[in-house]
Design an enzyme around this catalytic site. Structure first.
Site, PDB file in Angstrom:
ATOM      1  N   GLY A   1      73.517-118.903 -99.714  1.00 20.02           N
ATOM      2  CA  GLY A   1      74.417-119.810-100.418  1.00 20.02           C
ATOM      3  C   GLY A   1      73.650-120.800-101.268  1.00 20.02           C
TER       4      GLY A   1
ATOM      5  N   ARG B   1      72.917-111.953-101.504  1.00 18.18           N
ATOM      6  CA  ARG B   1      72.610-111.471-100.163  1.00 18.18           C
ATOM      7  C   ARG B   1      72.280-109.983-100.281  1.00 18.18           C
ATOM      8  NH1 ARG B   1      74.219-115.784 -97.055  1.00 18.18           N
ATOM      9  NH2 ARG B   1      75.900-117.054 -97.921  1.00 18.18           N
TER      10      ARG B   1
ATOM     11  N   ASP C   1      68.802-120.008 -92.766  1.00 22.59           N
ATOM     12  CA  ASP C   1      68.182-119.239 -91.691  1.00 22.59           C
ATOM     13  C   ASP C   1      68.112-117.742 -91.990  1.00 22.59           C
ATOM     14  OD1 ASP C   1      70.880-118.808 -91.477  1.00 22.59           O
ATOM     15  OD2 ASP C   1      71.047-119.367 -89.376  1.00 22.59           O
TER      16      ASP C   1
ATOM     17  N   THR D   1      70.486-125.691 -97.876  1.00 24.28           N
ATOM     18  CA  THR D   1      71.838-125.386 -97.393  1.00 24.28           C
ATOM     19  C   THR D   1      72.576-126.694 -97.164  1.00 24.28           C
ATOM     20  OG1 THR D   1      73.124-124.545 -95.497  1.00 24.28           O
ATOM     21  CG2 THR D   1      70.849-125.161 -95.067  1.00 24.28           C
TER      22      THR D   1
ATOM     23  N   ASP E   1      74.943-127.366 -95.170  1.00 27.73           N
ATOM     24  CA  ASP E   1      75.396-127.592 -93.791  1.00 27.73           C
ATOM     25  C   ASP E   1      74.417-128.407 -92.961  1.00 27.73           C
ATOM     26  OD1 ASP E   1      77.723-126.225 -94.260  1.00 27.73           O
ATOM     27  OD2 ASP E   1      77.114-124.386 -93.226  1.00 27.73           O
TER      28      ASP E   1
ATOM     29  N   ASP F   1      71.998-127.324 -91.149  1.00 25.74           N
ATOM     30  CA  ASP F   1      71.974-126.676 -89.833  1.00 25.74           C
ATOM     31  C   ASP F   1      70.655-125.974 -89.528  1.00 25.74           C
ATOM     32  OD1 ASP F   1      72.273-124.714 -91.733  1.00 25.74           O
ATOM     33  OD2 ASP F   1      73.896-123.660 -90.718  1.00 25.74           O
TER      34      ASP F   1
ATOM     35  N   GLY G   1      81.012-126.385 -92.438  1.00 22.65           N
ATOM     36  CA  GLY G   1      80.330-126.642 -91.175  1.00 22.65           C
ATOM     37  C   GLY G   1      80.806-125.643 -90.144  1.00 22.65           C
ATOM     38  N   ARG G   2      80.373-124.386 -90.310  1.00 25.05           N
ATOM     39  CA  ARG G   2      80.840-123.317 -89.419  1.00 25.05           C
ATOM     40  C   ARG G   2      80.296-123.479 -88.003  1.00 25.05           C
ATOM     41  NH1 ARG G   2      78.875-118.667 -92.079  1.00 25.05           N
ATOM     42  NH2 ARG G   2      76.958-118.966 -90.900  1.00 25.05           N
TER      43      ARG G   2
ATOM     44  N   LYS H   1      99.414-148.019 -88.604  1.00 22.64           N
ATOM     45  CA  LYS H   1      98.937-147.167 -89.696  1.00 22.64           C
ATOM     46  C   LYS H   1     100.060-146.248 -90.169  1.00 22.64           C
ATOM     47  CE  LYS H   1      94.060-147.103 -88.339  1.00 22.64           C
ATOM     48  NZ  LYS H   1      92.914-146.262 -87.912  1.00 22.64           N
TER      49      LYS H   1
ATOM     50  N   ARG I   1      79.647-127.340-102.643  1.00 20.82           N
ATOM     51  CA  ARG I   1      78.315-126.842-102.997  1.00 20.82           C
ATOM     52  C   ARG I   1      77.904-127.201-104.422  1.00 20.82           C
ATOM     53  NH1 ARG I   1      77.899-120.615-100.851  1.00 20.82           N
ATOM     54  NH2 ARG I   1      77.739-121.074 -98.615  1.00 20.82           N
TER      55      ARG I   1
END
Length: 327
Positions: A14, A75, A106, A129, A131, A133, A174-175, A217, A260
């Site tokens: 990505g 990919r 990764d 990336t 994320d 992660d 955020g998988r 609220k 992104r």
């Protein structure tokens, strides 16, 4: 390791803001050390096909502020096979490329590590990336930019939510980890934050929204990481809340790939520059099979296998801060 005379640079997986800035840093560091640099189009797919372009310091002018990656990304299923990797190795050797800088996540690093093991080919990874992660760095390229993009969007959604007494579920990327959701939730003043690391549960979510309603609220923002485990989807959460709190007009905004895009933040531009310099100079120092990362505001190296297998940790202190801020 033989003396390195030519380095290849590629982006894979990505895209993330800051990738172009990292490519620029790699190319100009090569020029500084009188090393040739070759850009590889479309990641491992382009590597197998020998889709290369010679780059110099002037080739990368005017790209530090551009989002995405001008070398393109893809990919590759074929590269996962030994035959595909042999094809890539042959193409690199035919072009007299001696070492490789890979920019990605990764999956990119896994491919680089296996490639290094099979052919003893020098590789250094740069984490790109949104994320965040990847183990071995506090910040990946694109993460800071994504945070700023999402906070700006949520600020605008809140204007609509408060104008119409609406409850908005805002889904962010955020998988597997909730770094984006947690940080933008605190930064944008969300009433609730749902992340994979903390299973709030439907009942607790409802209790939190009831408390918010009772405190006066009239509108609420709930930030949801796409990997949150409470419901099968953010739309299931919407249906559940509508069923139990019909007084709320509930809407869903899935931000998707807009997170992104965009011009990289100053932080990401500087980080990319630091990482690019470290990547090239690490290869020239004879290091290989490492990822460049940011630890305690210093550029450091982490073995690729640790970067891949390790897990980035959610900030527990920030979770407590979010609990206090949503009171």
């Amino acid at each position: 390791m033989e003396k390195i005379k030519k380095i290849g640079v590629m982006t894979s997986g990505g895209d993330a803001p800051g990738m172009n800035a990292a490519i620029r840093a790699v190319v100009r560091t090569c020029a500084y050390h009188n090393i040739d640099c070759v850009g590889i189009y479309r990641g491992y797919e382009g590597m197998m096909q020998g889709d290369f372009i010679d780059l110099n310091a002037r080739s990368v002018k005017g790209i530090i502020n551009k989002g995405g990656t001008f070398l393109k990304s893809a990919r590759s299923i074929e590269f996962r096979t030994k035959e595909g990797r042999q094809k890539a190795y042959n193409a690199l050797r035919a072009a007299n490329i001696d070492a490789l800088v890979t920019i990605g996540g990764d999956g990119t690093f896994t491919g680089a590590m296996i490639f290094n093991q099979e052919f003893d080919f020098p590789v250094i990874g740069i984490p790109g990336t949104i994320d965040n992660d990847i183990f071995g760095t506090s910040h990946t390229l694109g993460y800071d930019t994504a945070l700023n993009t999402v906070v700006e969007v949520i600020d605008k959604i809140r204007d609509t939510a408060s104008s119409h007494n609406r409850l908005f579920f805002v889904e962010v990327m955020g998988r597997d980890v909730g770094h984006i959701a947690l940080n933008v939730g605190v930064g944008a003043g969300a009433e609730e934050i749902l992340i994979p690391e903390e299973d709030l549960g439907l009942d607790r979510l409802l209790e939190s929204l009831v408390r918010s309603k009772e405190s006066g609220k009239s509108s609420s923002i709930v930030v949801v990481a796409e990997g949150d485990k409470i419901g099968k989807s953010v739309f299931e959460l919407k249906d559940y809340v509508e069923e139990h709190m019909p007084e709320y007009d509930v809407r869903v905004s899935v931000l998707g790939h807009m997170q992104r895009g965009g011009s990289p933040s100053c932080f990401d531009r500087v980080l990319a520059s630091r990482m690019g310099v470290k990547a090239v100079e690490s290869l020239l120092d004879g290091k290989s099979n490492y990822m460049v990362g940011l630890l305690c505001d210093k550029i450091a190296l982490t073995p690729l296998d640790r970067a891949i297998k390790g897990q980035s940790k959610i900030n527990k202190e920030l979770i407590r801060v979010s609990d206090i801020m949503t009171t």
